[in-house]
Design an enzyme around this catalytic site. Structure first.
Site, short mmCIF file in Angstrom:
data_model
loop_
_atom_site.label_atom_id
_atom_site.label_comp_id
_atom_site.label_asym_id
_atom_site.label_seq_id
_atom_site.Cartn_x
_atom_site.Cartn_y
_atom_site.Cartn_z
N HIS A 1 0.83 -1.21 0.00
CA HIS A 1 0.00 0.00 0.00
C HIS A 1 0.87 1.26 0.00
CE1 HIS A 1 -2.77 2.82 2.30
NE2 HIS A 1 -3.48 2.52 1.23
N ARG A 2 0.80 1.99 -1.09
CA ARG A 2 1.67 3.17 -1.30
C ARG A 2 3.14 2.73 -1.27
NH1 ARG A 2 -1.55 7.40 2.82
NH2 ARG A 2 -3.58 6.43 2.56
N GLU B 1 0.91 -0.61 -4.98
CA GLU B 1 -0.31 0.22 -5.01
C GLU B 1 0.07 1.67 -5.27
OE1 GLU B 1 -4.00 2.30 -3.25
OE2 GLU B 1 -2.03 2.37 -2.33
N ASP C 1 -1.61 5.59 -5.87
CA ASP C 1 -2.71 6.55 -5.96
C ASP C 1 -2.32 7.61 -6.98
OD1 ASP C 1 -4.27 5.46 -3.79
OD2 ASP C 1 -2.84 6.35 -2.40
N HIS D 1 -1.16 10.48 -2.75
CA HIS D 1 -2.44 10.14 -2.16
C HIS D 1 -3.37 11.33 -2.04
CE1 HIS D 1 -5.29 9.53 1.17
NE2 HIS D 1 -5.37 8.29 0.73
N GLU E 1 -4.98 3.46 -8.36
CA GLU E 1 -6.25 4.10 -7.96
C GLU E 1 -6.43 5.46 -8.62
OE1 GLU E 1 -6.89 4.46 -3.71
OE2 GLU E 1 -8.65 5.73 -4.01
N GLN F 1 -8.42 0.62 -9.38
CA GLN F 1 -9.36 0.74 -8.25
C GLN F 1 -9.81 2.18 -8.13
OE1 GLN F 1 -7.23 0.75 -4.50
NE2 GLN F 1 -5.31 1.12 -5.55
O1 G3P Z 1 -6.78 1.75 -2.26
C1 G3P Z 1 -7.05 1.09 -1.09
C2 G3P Z 1 -6.84 2.08 -0.05
O2 G3P Z 1 -5.61 2.66 -0.39
C3 G3P Z 1 -7.90 3.12 -0.05
O3 G3P Z 1 -7.63 4.08 0.85
O4 G3P Z 1 -7.12 6.39 1.25
O5 G3P Z 1 -5.31 4.71 1.38
O6 G3P Z 1 -6.21 5.35 -0.83
P1 G3P Z 1 -6.51 5.17 0.65
CA CA Z 2 -5.23 3.87 -2.42
#
Ligand code: G3P
Ligand code: CA
Length: 284
Positions: A39-40, A66, A68, A81, A148, A179
């Site tokens: 995540h990130r 991941e 954003d 993000h 995302e 996503q």
């Molecule tokens: O993309 C899954 C999760 O990352 C969603 O929340 O705010 O961390 O992008 P956020």
């Molecule tokens: Ca995300």
């Protein structure tokens, strides 16, 4: 004839032992399939959405990077993000009001050292904000990307630009997931290219229930859902998986919760600590 009978008996025996005798092995096999989403990047250990964080995600056995997306004033997709520069750079203001050249001047690493001194490294100072193009150039077409579309209402055309870059860099669509919290953005992606696999992110503020109607609607364009893990339970997970949708809850940073979610049947997990999920998958 006798040989045929023996073969059938053997098949039956093997079948029975698979069903009844190797539950542990099967459970482990199931765990191996859990998608580990960095995540990130490995953002627990390095400044989120930097190339260093993505590299660390790979090293710690994350399956997917991941990313954003936000869009600059001059239409470049960057990995960030927030809609503003304030939290993760030394700049201030909205991303959409700055050109890529201006954003490239910013320090995207020092904030991490200040916020997380236990993981601080001098080498994080002065890291820059990567463009999606730079990420594709660095990690290549065979990497697994989980991208995302953030704030798509603020950035008209971001879906088209994402697809342009996916095509330009020959990104393997079997290894790509897109996503969004925005169903409109995902539906746009689906219209533009129905071969891209999509995940509908979901936000809840209380215990979650997903209806059959919601599931059927999401299945029109997406292959899975990504709910906040805090608000779901076993029943929620099992309803989703029974429908054939994948379920990848976000963002889980401790082993006990990872184990519980895997036990409930989730098919993937977003985590800032992909190494922890890797250990859980290995039974550690
Ligand atoms: O993309 C899954 C999760 O990352 C969603 O929340 O705010 O961390 O992008 P956020
Ligand atoms: Ca995300």
């Amino acid at each position: 004839m006798k040989k045929k009978w023996m073969a059938a008996a053997l098949t039956l025996l093997v079948g029975v032992s698979v069903v009844s005798g190797t539950g542990g092995a099967m459970a482990k096999e199931k765990q191996k399939d859990i998608v580990n989403v960095a995540h990130r990047g490995a953002s627990g250990y390095a400044p989120e959405h930097t190339l260093v964080s993505y590299e660390m995600g790979e090293k710690l056995k994350g399956d997917y990077i991941e990313i954003d997306l936000q869009m600059t004033k001059d239409g470049q997709l960057i990995a960030m993000h927030d809609e503003t520069l304030d939290r993760t750079t030394n700049g201030t203001g909205l991303v959409k009001d700055f050109t890529l050249d201006q954003i490239k001047e910013l320090d995207a690493g020092s904030w991490f050292n200040e916020t997380y001194p236990q993981y601080a490294k001098a080498s994080y100072e002065g890291l820059t904000v990567p463009t999606l193009e730079e990420v594709f150039q660095k990690f290549g077409k065979n990497e697994f990307y989980y991208i995302e579309t953030k704030s798509p209402e603020v950035y008209p055309g971001m879906e088209k630009e994402l697809l342009r870059l996916v095509k330009k860099y020959g990104i393997d669509k079997n290894k790509l997931l897109v996503q969004s919290f925005s169903a409109e953005s995902l539906e746009k992606m689906h219209e533009l290219d129905s071969s891209v696999k999509l995940v509908q992110l979901l936000w809840y503020t209380a215990d979650a229930v997903i209806t059959d109607e919601e599931i059927e609607e999401i299945k029109n364009y997406a292959i899975g859902v990504g709910p906040n893990y805090t608000f779901i339970d076993k029943e929620y997970v099992q309803k989703v998986t029974a429908s054939g949708l994948e379920i990848h809850p976000y963002t889980v940073n401790d082993k006990e919760t990872m184990k519980t979610l895997i036990d409930w049947g989730v098919t993937g997990i977003f985590t800032n600590f992909p190494g922890l999920l890797h250990e859980v998958k290995k039974g550690k």
